[in-house]
Design a protein around this motif. Sequence first.
Motif, PDB file in Angstrom:
ATOM      1  N   ARG A 124       0.853  -1.184   0.000  1.00  0.00           N
ATOM      2  CA  ARG A 124       0.000   0.000   0.000  1.00  0.00           C
ATOM      3  C   ARG A 124       0.887   1.231   0.000  1.00  0.00           C
ATOM      4  O   ARG A 124       1.563   1.522   0.976  1.00  0.00           O
ATOM      5  CB  ARG A 124      -0.902   0.002   1.225  1.00  0.00           C
ATOM      6  CG  ARG A 124      -1.886  -1.136   1.244  1.00  0.00           C
ATOM      7  CD  ARG A 124      -2.739  -1.092   2.486  1.00  0.00           C
ATOM      8  NE  ARG A 124      -3.543  -2.306   2.593  1.00  0.00           N
ATOM      9  CZ  ARG A 124      -3.921  -2.833   3.731  1.00  0.00           C
ATOM     10  NH1 ARG A 124      -3.572  -2.266   4.873  1.00  0.00           N
ATOM     11  NH2 ARG A 124      -4.637  -3.922   3.743  1.00  0.00           N
ATOM     12  N   LEU A 125       0.868   1.954  -1.096  1.00  0.00           N
ATOM     13  CA  LEU A 125       1.678   3.155  -1.251  1.00  0.00           C
ATOM     14  C   LEU A 125       0.740   4.355  -1.292  1.00  0.00           C
ATOM     15  O   LEU A 125       0.209   4.704  -2.331  1.00  0.00           O
ATOM     16  CB  LEU A 125       2.517   3.087  -2.532  1.00  0.00           C
ATOM     17  CG  LEU A 125       3.485   1.912  -2.604  1.00  0.00           C
ATOM     18  CD1 LEU A 125       4.056   1.771  -3.993  1.00  0.00           C
ATOM     19  CD2 LEU A 125       4.605   2.096  -1.596  1.00  0.00           C
ATOM     20  N   GLY A 126       0.513   4.971  -0.123  1.00  0.00           N
ATOM     21  CA  GLY A 126      -0.442   6.068  -0.055  1.00  0.00           C
ATOM     22  C   GLY A 126      -1.834   5.551  -0.364  1.00  0.00           C
ATOM     23  O   GLY A 126      -2.344   4.668   0.306  1.00  0.00           O
ATOM     24  N   THR A 127      -2.444   6.091  -1.418  1.00  0.00           N
ATOM     25  CA  THR A 127      -3.785   5.646  -1.806  1.00  0.00           C
ATOM     26  C   THR A 127      -3.741   4.533  -2.851  1.00  0.00           C
ATOM     27  O   THR A 127      -4.773   4.046  -3.272  1.00  0.00           O
ATOM     28  CB  THR A 127      -4.593   6.830  -2.368  1.00  0.00           C
ATOM     29  OG1 THR A 127      -3.899   7.372  -3.497  1.00  0.00           O
ATOM     30  CG2 THR A 127      -4.781   7.903  -1.307  1.00  0.00           C
ATOM     31  N   ASN A 128      -2.536   4.143  -3.275  1.00  0.00           N
ATOM     32  CA  ASN A 128      -2.398   3.103  -4.297  1.00  0.00           C
ATOM     33  C   ASN A 128      -1.943   1.787  -3.681  1.00  0.00           C
ATOM     34  O   ASN A 128      -1.343   1.760  -2.606  1.00  0.00           O
ATOM     35  CB  ASN A 128      -1.358   3.513  -5.344  1.00  0.00           C
ATOM     36  CG  ASN A 128      -1.787   4.735  -6.116  1.00  0.00           C
ATOM     37  OD1 ASN A 128      -2.956   4.897  -6.425  1.00  0.00           O
ATOM     38  ND2 ASN A 128      -0.839   5.609  -6.410  1.00  0.00           N
ATOM     39  N   THR A 129      -2.212   0.707  -4.396  1.00  0.00           N
ATOM     40  CA  THR A 129      -1.663  -0.597  -4.053  1.00  0.00           C
ATOM     41  C   THR A 129      -0.871  -1.075  -5.256  1.00  0.00           C
ATOM     42  O   THR A 129      -1.391  -1.110  -6.372  1.00  0.00           O
ATOM     43  CB  THR A 129      -2.777  -1.598  -3.724  1.00  0.00           C
ATOM     44  OG1 THR A 129      -3.530  -1.097  -2.617  1.00  0.00           O
ATOM     45  CG2 THR A 129      -2.196  -2.952  -3.369  1.00  0.00           C
ATOM     46  N   ASP A 130       0.407  -1.414  -5.030  1.00  0.00           N
ATOM     47  CA  ASP A 130       1.270  -1.854  -6.112  1.00  0.00           C
ATOM     48  C   ASP A 130       1.781  -3.262  -5.849  1.00  0.00           C
ATOM     49  O   ASP A 130       1.811  -3.724  -4.703  1.00  0.00           O
ATOM     50  CB  ASP A 130       2.465  -0.906  -6.252  1.00  0.00           C
ATOM     51  CG  ASP A 130       2.053   0.469  -6.783  1.00  0.00           C
ATOM     52  OD1 ASP A 130       1.134   0.526  -7.601  1.00  0.00           O
ATOM     53  OD2 ASP A 130       2.658   1.458  -6.368  1.00  0.00           O
ATOM     54  N   ILE A 131       2.204  -3.927  -6.922  1.00  0.00           N
ATOM     55  CA  ILE A 131       2.800  -5.251  -6.840  1.00  0.00           C
ATOM     56  C   ILE A 131       4.297  -5.090  -6.989  1.00  0.00           C
ATOM     57  O   ILE A 131       4.768  -4.463  -7.948  1.00  0.00           O
ATOM     58  CB  ILE A 131       2.256  -6.164  -7.950  1.00  0.00           C
ATOM     59  CG1 ILE A 131       0.731  -6.250  -7.904  1.00  0.00           C
ATOM     60  CG2 ILE A 131       2.890  -7.540  -7.858  1.00  0.00           C
ATOM     61  CD1 ILE A 131       0.171  -6.794  -6.628  1.00  0.00           C
ATOM     62  N   LEU A 132       5.052  -5.653  -6.032  1.00  0.00           N
ATOM     63  CA  LEU A 132       6.507  -5.552  -6.046  1.00  0.00           C
ATOM     64  C   LEU A 132       7.119  -6.942  -6.061  1.00  0.00           C
ATOM     65  O   LEU A 132       6.500  -7.908  -5.609  1.00  0.00           O
ATOM     66  CB  LEU A 132       6.996  -4.773  -4.819  1.00  0.00           C
ATOM     67  CG  LEU A 132       6.406  -3.369  -4.655  1.00  0.00           C
ATOM     68  CD1 LEU A 132       6.930  -2.727  -3.383  1.00  0.00           C
ATOM     69  CD2 LEU A 132       6.731  -2.489  -5.844  1.00  0.00           C
ATOM     70  N   ILE A 133       8.350  -7.039  -6.564  1.00  0.00           N
ATOM     71  CA  ILE A 133       9.019  -8.335  -6.650  1.00  0.00           C
ATOM     72  C   ILE A 133      10.514  -8.154  -6.389  1.00  0.00           C
ATOM     73  O   ILE A 133      11.111  -7.133  -6.760  1.00  0.00           O
ATOM     74  CB  ILE A 133       8.788  -8.995  -8.030  1.00  0.00           C
ATOM     75  CG1 ILE A 133       9.356 -10.409  -8.069  1.00  0.00           C
ATOM     76  CG2 ILE A 133       9.328  -8.147  -9.152  1.00  0.00           C
ATOM     77  CD1 ILE A 133       8.901 -11.213  -9.278  1.00  0.00           C
ATOM     78  N   ARG A 134      11.099  -9.132  -5.712  1.00  0.00           N
ATOM     79  CA  ARG A 134      12.544  -9.186  -5.529  1.00  0.00           C
ATOM     80  C   ARG A 134      13.034 -10.586  -5.891  1.00  0.00           C
ATOM     81  O   ARG A 134      12.292 -11.551  -5.817  1.00  0.00           O
ATOM     82  CB  ARG A 134      12.954  -8.852  -4.091  1.00  0.00           C
ATOM     83  CG  ARG A 134      12.842  -7.374  -3.764  1.00  0.00           C
ATOM     84  CD  ARG A 134      13.600  -7.050  -2.489  1.00  0.00           C
ATOM     85  NE  ARG A 134      13.457  -5.674  -2.128  1.00  0.00           N
ATOM     86  CZ  ARG A 134      14.247  -4.693  -2.520  1.00  0.00           C
ATOM     87  NH1 ARG A 134      15.265  -4.943  -3.319  1.00  0.00           N
ATOM     88  NH2 ARG A 134      14.054  -3.460  -2.104  1.00  0.00           N
ATOM     89  N   ARG A 135      14.315 -10.644  -6.256  1.00  0.00           N
ATOM     90  CA  ARG A 135      14.934 -11.897  -6.707  1.00  0.00           C
ATOM     91  C   ARG A 135      16.171 -12.146  -5.860  1.00  0.00           C
ATOM     92  O   ARG A 135      16.919 -11.238  -5.538  1.00  0.00           O
ATOM     93  CB  ARG A 135      15.320 -11.743  -8.184  1.00  0.00           C
ATOM     94  CG  ARG A 135      16.138 -12.865  -8.750  1.00  0.00           C
ATOM     95  CD  ARG A 135      16.343 -12.662 -10.235  1.00  0.00           C
ATOM     96  NE  ARG A 135      17.026 -11.424 -10.545  1.00  0.00           N
ATOM     97  CZ  ARG A 135      18.343 -11.298 -10.677  1.00  0.00           C
ATOM     98  NH1 ARG A 135      19.147 -12.341 -10.481  1.00  0.00           N
ATOM     99  NH2 ARG A 135      18.887 -10.137 -10.967  1.00  0.00           N
ATOM    100  N   TRP A 136      16.372 -13.422  -5.479  1.00  0.00           N
ATOM    101  CA  TRP A 136      17.588 -13.802  -4.731  1.00  0.00           C
ATOM    102  C   TRP A 136      18.456 -14.642  -5.637  1.00  0.00           C
ATOM    103  O   TRP A 136      18.023 -15.644  -6.173  1.00  0.00           O
ATOM    104  CB  TRP A 136      17.206 -14.607  -3.482  1.00  0.00           C
ATOM    105  CG  TRP A 136      18.396 -15.101  -2.721  1.00  0.00           C
ATOM    106  CD1 TRP A 136      18.824 -16.397  -2.639  1.00  0.00           C
ATOM    107  CD2 TRP A 136      19.317 -14.322  -1.960  1.00  0.00           C
ATOM    108  NE1 TRP A 136      19.946 -16.470  -1.860  1.00  0.00           N
ATOM    109  CE2 TRP A 136      20.274 -15.216  -1.420  1.00  0.00           C
ATOM    110  CE3 TRP A 136      19.423 -12.967  -1.659  1.00  0.00           C
ATOM    111  CZ2 TRP A 136      21.334 -14.792  -0.614  1.00  0.00           C
ATOM    112  CZ3 TRP A 136      20.470 -12.552  -0.857  1.00  0.00           C
ATOM    113  CH2 TRP A 136      21.409 -13.446  -0.351  1.00  0.00           C
TER     114      TRP A 136
END
Length: 196
Positions: free
Chosen positions: A184-196
């Motif tokens: 939840r970024l302020g009023t938005n919802t974003d999809i995030l991804i990380r790689r190992w």
Amino acid sequence: ITPGGAIYVAWEEATATDKEIYVRRWDGSSWLEVGAGSASGGGISNNSGDSGRPFLAIDQTGAPLIGWSDDTPGDTEIYVRRYNGSSWVEIAASASGGGVSNNAGASRPPVLGVDSSGAIFVTWPDDSGGQFNIFVRRWDGNAWVEVGAGSAAGGGISGTGEVSLAPHVAVAPDDTVYIIWYERLGTNTDILIRRW
């Protein structure tokens, strides 16, 4: 579903006093318990707290693993058990005390992934750092360790200062581990991804 086609199902169920984790396997004609008491009595969690939101994974040998959130220790921790062919066992105190998460925060339901070497990756939302961030630990064959410095403390792998929830993990054929979540970024919802 295992590579050999065995089908497992895990669920939480309310008993008279708490919630427990249960599991059954389909043998082609009926649903069987996986070890004595896996779908009766206290199930595979079999403790005094509420055990909920199980996640089932299959390791490189075809053995099932189940992770869940459990409030037996007084706060909510992440617990994991593996079926060894006859019973559901802990992996180095993974289903008692502080479990895999082992912190003072609220640890939300986990997701598990396994690479080809048998390393188990467990990821979950945790508010130990003041709000929910995404934490990760790995079973390296000896202990539950962080996956890079700070992956299971402070801001975890998300660490943006925003609320991060609902992680998922995928292990690629080359054993690259991907973790995705929503934030939840302020009023938005974003999809995030990380790689190992």
